[in-house]
Motif scaffolding. Structure first.
Motif, PDB file in Angstrom:
ATOM      1  N   SER A  18      29.756  41.888  67.823  1.00 19.49           N
ATOM      2  CA  SER A  18      31.073  41.390  68.248  1.00 19.49           C
ATOM      3  C   SER A  18      31.761  42.315  69.247  1.00 19.49           C
ATOM      4  O   SER A  18      32.808  41.965  69.789  1.00 19.49           O
ATOM      5  CB  SER A  18      31.980  41.175  67.034  1.00 19.49           C
ATOM      6  N   HIS A  19      31.171  43.487  69.510  1.00 22.54           N
ATOM      7  CA  HIS A  19      31.748  44.444  70.445  1.00 22.54           C
ATOM      8  C   HIS A  19      30.876  44.603  71.691  1.00 22.54           C
ATOM      9  O   HIS A  19      30.839  45.666  72.308  1.00 22.54           O
ATOM     10  CB  HIS A  19      31.936  45.802  69.763  1.00 22.54           C
ATOM     11  N   SER A  20      30.160  43.520  72.040  1.00 21.93           N
ATOM     12  CA  SER A  20      29.272  43.568  73.196  1.00 21.93           C
ATOM     13  C   SER A  20      29.263  42.209  73.881  1.00 21.93           C
ATOM     14  O   SER A  20      29.776  41.225  73.341  1.00 21.93           O
ATOM     15  CB  SER A  20      27.857  43.955  72.755  1.00 21.93           C
ATOM     16  N   PHE A  21      28.654  42.181  75.083  1.00 24.98           N
ATOM     17  CA  PHE A  21      28.552  40.915  75.807  1.00 24.98           C
ATOM     18  C   PHE A  21      27.305  40.913  76.690  1.00 24.98           C
ATOM     19  O   PHE A  21      26.695  41.952  76.926  1.00 24.98           O
ATOM     20  CB  PHE A  21      29.812  40.644  76.638  1.00 24.98           C
ATOM     21  N   GLY A  22      26.945  39.721  77.152  1.00 23.84           N
ATOM     22  CA  GLY A  22      25.801  39.564  78.045  1.00 23.84           C
ATOM     23  C   GLY A  22      24.478  39.763  77.326  1.00 23.84           C
ATOM     24  O   GLY A  22      24.342  39.514  76.122  1.00 23.84           O
ATOM     25  N   GLN A  23      23.478  40.224  78.087  1.00 24.98           N
ATOM     26  CA  GLN A  23      22.157  40.466  77.528  1.00 24.98           C
ATOM     27  C   GLN A  23      22.188  41.562  76.464  1.00 24.98           C
ATOM     28  O   GLN A  23      21.336  41.578  75.561  1.00 24.98           O
ATOM     29  CB  GLN A  23      21.177  40.844  78.637  1.00 24.98           C
ATOM     30  N   VAL A  24      23.154  42.454  76.574  1.00 22.93           N
ATOM     31  CA  VAL A  24      23.309  43.502  75.557  1.00 22.93           C
ATOM     32  C   VAL A  24      23.619  42.851  74.213  1.00 22.93           C
ATOM     33  O   VAL A  24      23.037  43.203  73.190  1.00 22.93           O
ATOM     34  CB  VAL A  24      24.396  44.519  75.978  1.00 22.93           C
ATOM     35  N   ARG A  25      24.508  41.870  74.216  1.00 23.31           N
ATOM     36  CA  ARG A  25      24.833  41.130  72.977  1.00 23.31           C
ATOM     37  C   ARG A  25      23.585  40.420  72.445  1.00 23.31           C
ATOM     38  O   ARG A  25      23.306  40.455  71.250  1.00 23.31           O
ATOM     39  CB  ARG A  25      25.962  40.151  73.224  1.00 23.31           C
ATOM     40  N   ASP A  26      22.849  39.763  73.339  1.00 17.02           N
ATOM     41  CA  ASP A  26      21.622  39.078  72.925  1.00 17.02           C
ATOM     42  C   ASP A  26      20.635  40.061  72.291  1.00 17.02           C
ATOM     43  O   ASP A  26      19.959  39.723  71.315  1.00 17.02           O
ATOM     44  CB  ASP A  26      20.963  38.399  74.128  1.00 17.02           C
TER      45      ASP A  26
END
Length: 139
Positions: A18-26
């Motif tokens: 919940s503290h990330s976005f984009g491919q990093v979140r994936d």
């Protein structure tokens, strides 16, 4: 660089998704982190030049998982760990671009440091140097 810390805030998190976005979140969907600690601080000089520094320590189960994550996070445009909000330091909302960035592996932890100017004239060279130094801060 003749700068000093003006304000600082820090927060641990129980998970990274919940503290990330984009491919990093994936990436975190498939490979959850073990820990996440984030800090945000403002540094400035006597001429009113201020920079904001974000540092995140992302812990993994082992060095291999950390190395895989570092390869992904080091590619500009793949996403990021969401920095703490600059209004926590009583500053305007500043968007971190990833242009002044440094990361390093420390065993099973990846340390990510980013900087942005907040006010005055802070050169790109200074921002890059601050990101490099911040990546060596202890958790």
């Amino acid at each position: 660089m003749n700068m000093r810390t003006l304000k600082r805030t820090a927060k641990p998190a129980l998970e990274c998704l919940s503290h990330s976005f984009g491919q990093v979140r994936d990436h975190f969907v498939r490979n959850p982190c073990k820990s996440l600690d984030r800090t945000l601080f403002a540094i400035g000089d006597d001429q009113g030049n201020v920079a904001v520094v974000s540092v995140a320590w992302v812990g993994f189960r082992n060095r291999g998982d950390a190395g895989e994550f570092k390869k992904l996070i080091d590619v500009h445009g793949t996403g990021d760990i969401t920095p703490l909000a600059t209004p926590l330091l009583d500053l305007a909302d500043i968007r971190f671009t990833g242009l002044h960035y440094q990361s390093r592996s420390d065993g099973s932890t990846v340390v990510i440091a980013e900087t942005e100017p907040a006010s005055g004239q802070v050169s790109g060279e200074v921002l890059d140097a601050v990101a490099d130094m911040a990546s060596w801060l202890p958790r």
